[in-house]
Design an enzyme around this catalytic site. Structure first.
Site, PDB file in Angstrom:
ATOM      1  N   TYR A  63      86.016  22.165  34.309  1.00 50.27           N
ATOM      2  CA  TYR A  63      86.005  21.775  35.540  1.00 50.27           C
ATOM      3  C   TYR A  63      85.697  22.703  36.420  1.00 50.27           C
ATOM      4  O   TYR A  63      86.488  23.594  36.527  1.00 50.27           O
ATOM      5  CB  TYR A  63      87.204  20.760  36.114  1.00 50.27           C
ATOM      6  CG  TYR A  63      86.620  19.463  36.504  1.00 50.27           C
ATOM      7  CD1 TYR A  63      86.015  19.185  37.609  1.00 50.27           C
ATOM      8  CD2 TYR A  63      87.107  18.123  35.590  1.00 50.27           C
ATOM      9  CE1 TYR A  63      85.452  18.170  38.129  1.00 50.27           C
ATOM     10  CE2 TYR A  63      86.476  17.109  36.246  1.00 50.27           C
ATOM     11  CZ  TYR A  63      85.884  17.222  37.379  1.00 50.27           C
ATOM     12  OH  TYR A  63      85.467  15.681  38.019  1.00 50.27           O
ATOM     13  N   GLU A  65      84.889  22.778  40.532  1.00 47.08           N
ATOM     14  CA  GLU A  65      84.334  22.203  41.730  1.00 47.08           C
ATOM     15  C   GLU A  65      84.436  23.588  42.801  1.00 47.08           C
ATOM     16  O   GLU A  65      84.995  24.478  42.750  1.00 47.08           O
ATOM     17  CB  GLU A  65      85.292  21.403  42.397  1.00 47.08           C
ATOM     18  CG  GLU A  65      84.990  19.839  41.964  1.00 47.08           C
ATOM     19  CD  GLU A  65      85.943  18.951  42.550  1.00 47.08           C
ATOM     20  OE1 GLU A  65      85.641  17.692  42.633  1.00 47.08           O
ATOM     21  OE2 GLU A  65      86.969  19.451  43.154  1.00 47.08           O
ATOM     22  N   ASP A 209      59.078  19.678  47.511  1.00 46.19           N
ATOM     23  CA  ASP A 209      59.573  19.046  46.263  1.00 46.19           C
ATOM     24  C   ASP A 209      58.721  19.611  44.961  1.00 46.19           C
ATOM     25  O   ASP A 209      57.837  18.915  44.860  1.00 46.19           O
ATOM     26  CB  ASP A 209      59.704  17.766  46.403  1.00 46.19           C
ATOM     27  CG  ASP A 209      60.393  17.172  45.258  1.00 46.19           C
ATOM     28  OD1 ASP A 209      60.577  17.946  44.221  1.00 46.19           O
ATOM     29  OD2 ASP A 209      60.460  15.912  45.263  1.00 46.19           O
ATOM     30  N   THR A 235      63.154  20.663  39.673  1.00 43.69           N
ATOM     31  CA  THR A 235      63.960  20.394  38.501  1.00 43.69           C
ATOM     32  C   THR A 235      63.806  21.660  37.564  1.00 43.69           C
ATOM     33  O   THR A 235      63.000  22.609  37.728  1.00 43.69           O
ATOM     34  CB  THR A 235      63.001  19.073  37.506  1.00 43.69           C
ATOM     35  OG1 THR A 235      61.903  19.523  37.657  1.00 43.69           O
ATOM     36  CG2 THR A 235      63.285  17.945  38.433  1.00 43.69           C
ATOM     37  N   LYS A 238      61.307  20.351  33.433  1.00 42.44           N
ATOM     38  CA  LYS A 238      59.677  19.802  33.302  1.00 42.44           C
ATOM     39  C   LYS A 238      59.134  21.008  32.884  1.00 42.44           C
ATOM     40  O   LYS A 238      59.662  21.764  31.562  1.00 42.44           O
ATOM     41  CB  LYS A 238      59.217  19.267  34.678  1.00 42.44           C
ATOM     42  CG  LYS A 238      60.043  18.129  34.921  1.00 42.44           C
ATOM     43  CD  LYS A 238      59.528  17.509  36.241  1.00 42.44           C
ATOM     44  CE  LYS A 238      60.293  16.052  36.674  1.00 42.44           C
ATOM     45  NZ  LYS A 238      60.126  15.359  37.915  1.00 42.44           N
ATOM     46  N   ARG A 244      67.998  19.598  31.539  1.00 43.04           N
ATOM     47  CA  ARG A 244      67.715  18.502  32.438  1.00 43.04           C
ATOM     48  C   ARG A 244      68.793  18.834  33.864  1.00 43.04           C
ATOM     49  O   ARG A 244      69.784  19.159  33.658  1.00 43.04           O
ATOM     50  CB  ARG A 244      68.419  17.096  32.233  1.00 43.04           C
ATOM     51  CG  ARG A 244      67.800  16.558  30.796  1.00 43.04           C
ATOM     52  CD  ARG A 244      67.900  15.221  30.872  1.00 43.04           C
ATOM     53  NE  ARG A 244      66.546  14.463  31.658  1.00 43.04           N
ATOM     54  CZ  ARG A 244      65.327  14.643  31.408  1.00 43.04           C
ATOM     55  NH1 ARG A 244      64.927  15.008  30.358  1.00 43.04           N
ATOM     56  NH2 ARG A 244      64.629  14.226  32.493  1.00 43.04           N
TER      57      ARG A 244
HETATM   58  C1  LIG Z   1      60.692  14.463  38.558  1.00 40.78           C
HETATM   59  C2  LIG Z   1      60.803  14.445  40.120  1.00 40.78           C
HETATM   60  C3  LIG Z   1      61.748  14.494  40.955  1.00 40.78           C
HETATM   61  C4  LIG Z   1      63.358  13.939  40.202  1.00 40.78           C
HETATM   62  O1  LIG Z   1      63.882  14.603  39.301  1.00 40.78           O
HETATM   63  P1  LIG Z   1      64.932  13.696  38.273  1.00 40.78           P
HETATM   64  O2  LIG Z   1      65.617  14.943  37.780  1.00 40.78           O
HETATM   65  O3  LIG Z   1      64.148  12.798  37.526  1.00 40.78           O
HETATM   66  O4  LIG Z   1      65.773  13.069  39.405  1.00 40.78           O
HETATM   67  C5  LIG Z   1      61.922  14.361  42.144  1.00 40.78           C
HETATM   68  N1  LIG Z   1      60.571  14.939  42.786  1.00 40.78           N
HETATM   69  C6  LIG Z   1      59.516  15.033  42.035  1.00 40.78           C
HETATM   70  C7  LIG Z   1      58.272  15.219  42.764  1.00 40.78           C
HETATM   71  C8  LIG Z   1      59.407  14.903  40.584  1.00 40.78           C
HETATM   72  O5  LIG Z   1      58.284  14.948  39.817  1.00 40.78           O
END
Ligand SMILES: *Cc1c(COP(=O)(O)O)cnc(C)c1O
Length: 416
Positions: A63, A65, A209, A235, A238, A244
């Site tokens: 843990y 935090e 994003d 993320t 990907k 993840r």
């Molecule tokens: C994949 C993605 C997310 C979210 O990612 P998660 O890990 O599935 O929550 C947010 N924004 C964009 C543009 C994405 O391609």
């Protein structure tokens, strides 16, 4: 540090198989599925065994935090070192002044970016969902659409390209507090400088994003949003090929607001095993091998696009700059939804997606996973032929399934 324990015998899957054969069978079945079909879902990849080892490590028990040096729990000395390492590696990899590596997912990273910069009810300009925006870009089913007033820009219906003039005129009309750039299906590079100019003109924050292209950015195969955006959300699982999870990058002046927006505002304890795995992935992404990988991912997507075009399919925007591409399978006599099932039966696993014509469902595919397996342009050309065969003739699925099994077998994701 005196190490008296080893990981021998702790991590192997046979520990699980002995104790819980029911669950082990599911895991092995999934490994078999991933190894005998082709993962063309643009958001997926194969992490390295080292990343998997960090995920399956005793750090999962801890843990923690708060942030390194300021935790709400004892015993955080070593996980602090792991998190500092992840943060340092992310900062160097992306040339960012500040990195937060605690976000549990891409969506939590976006939530934190909004929490850092916005108040409920603020206006936000983002790519509309029918044009490839993510759920967190204003879907009424998501916190974003409920708590903020989203205005959507679009892509040009003919070219499929972002209409930067429309972005500018919508920004001047609606005076958003923030502009979001980033998409789940846009196949071209994003002009971050153009978005920055619009944001400056109307006094808005720019949030990038970059969940999809951040791995290409790490490998030098796509432009970086870091010099332009106030906050970059991403993320780690990907193209970047880590565990993840999510992360945020920003300048020093927003660092504290971003950190507080993650913890304590939107999350509790950090997942230290995932953060350690992120550190491993950032380490991998800093190598020349990863740079070569990122460029090969793009070359493969372009080869796949060329192959599909040769089969009479119209790839959105006429091609791709990235790891992903989208198209409407209609010219081969099948709609996106039925095409996905038919292709899955042939072992070709992918998603449906929005297209510039919002009433049409298309197909989205990406090359991150197959490139990790070691496939190149020759294999992509063959995959395009297999695609077209299945789309043209439903009875081809069985024959194609065998060829896909064969192809996947020559490029095992985890060679034993
Ligand atoms: C994949 C993605 C997310 C979210 O990612 P998660 O890990 O599935 O929550 C947010 N924004 C964009 C543009 C994405 O391609």
């Amino acid at each position: 540090m005196v190490v008296t324990h080893t990981l021998d015998g702790l991590l192997p899957a046979d520990v699980l198989a002995r104790q819980d054969p029911e669950l082990a069978e599911i895991l092995l079945g999934e490994l078999d599925r991933q190894s005998t079909t082709l993962q063309l879902i643009a958001a997926e990849n194969f992490t390295s065994p080292a990343v998997l080892a960090a995920l399956g490590s005793p750090l999962a028990n801890k843990y923690a935090e708060g942030y390194p040096g300021a935790r709400h729990h004892g015993g955080c000395e070593l996980v602090d070192v792991a998190e500092r390492l992840a943060v340092e590696r992310a900062k160097v990899l992306f040339g960012a002044e500040h990195a937060n590596v605690q976000s549990h997912s891409g969506s939590s990273a976006v939530l934190a970016a909004y929490a850092a910069l916005l108040r409920p009810g603020d206006t936000v300009l983002a790519l509309g969902l029918p044009h490839g925006g993510h759920l967190t870009h204003g879907s009424p089913a998501n916190f974003s659409g409920r708590w903020f007033d989203f205005v959507g820009y679009g892509v040009d219906p003919e070219s499929g390209l972002i209409d930067y003039e429309q972005v500018r005129s919508l920004a001047r009309t609606h005076r958003p507090k923030a502009i979001v750039c980033g998409s789940i299906s846009y196949p071209r590079h994003i002009d971050y400088a153009a978005f920055r100019a619009v944001a400056d003109e109307v006094g808005a924050y720019l949030i990038a994003d970059a969940a999809h292209p951040i791995g290409l950015v790490a490998g030098g195969a796509a432009p970086s949003p870091v010099p332009y955006a106030d906050v970059v959300c991403a993320t780690t699982h990907k193209v970047l090929r880590g565990p993840r999870g999510g992360m945020l990058l920003c300048g020093t002046e927003l660092a504290e607001r971003v950190d507080r927006a993650v913890f304590p505002f939107t999350q509790g304890g950090a997942q230290m095993h995932t953060i350690a795995a992120k550190a491993v992935a950032f380490g991998e992404a800093a190598t020349p091998a990863f740079t070569a990988y990122a460029h090969q991912v793009v070359a493969n997507a372009q080869a796949l696009a060329a192959g599909l075009t040769a089969e009479g399919l119209a790839v959105t925007t006429g091609g791709t700059d990235t790891h992903l591409l989208t198209f409407d399978p209609a010219p081969l006599g099948v709609d996106g939804r039925s095409a996905r099932g038919r292709l899955a039966a042939a072992g070709l696993v992918l998603d449906t997606c929005a297209l510039p014509h919002p009433d049409v469902r298309g197909l989205r595919l990406g090359t991150a996973a197959v490139t990790t397996q070691g496939m190149g342009e020759v294999e992509m050309a063959r995959i395009a032929v297999l695609f077209a065969a299945v789309l043209r003739d439903v009875h081809a699925a069985r024959r194609v399934r065998e060829e896909v099994r064969d192809l996947a077998g020559r490029f095992p994701p985890y060679p034993g």
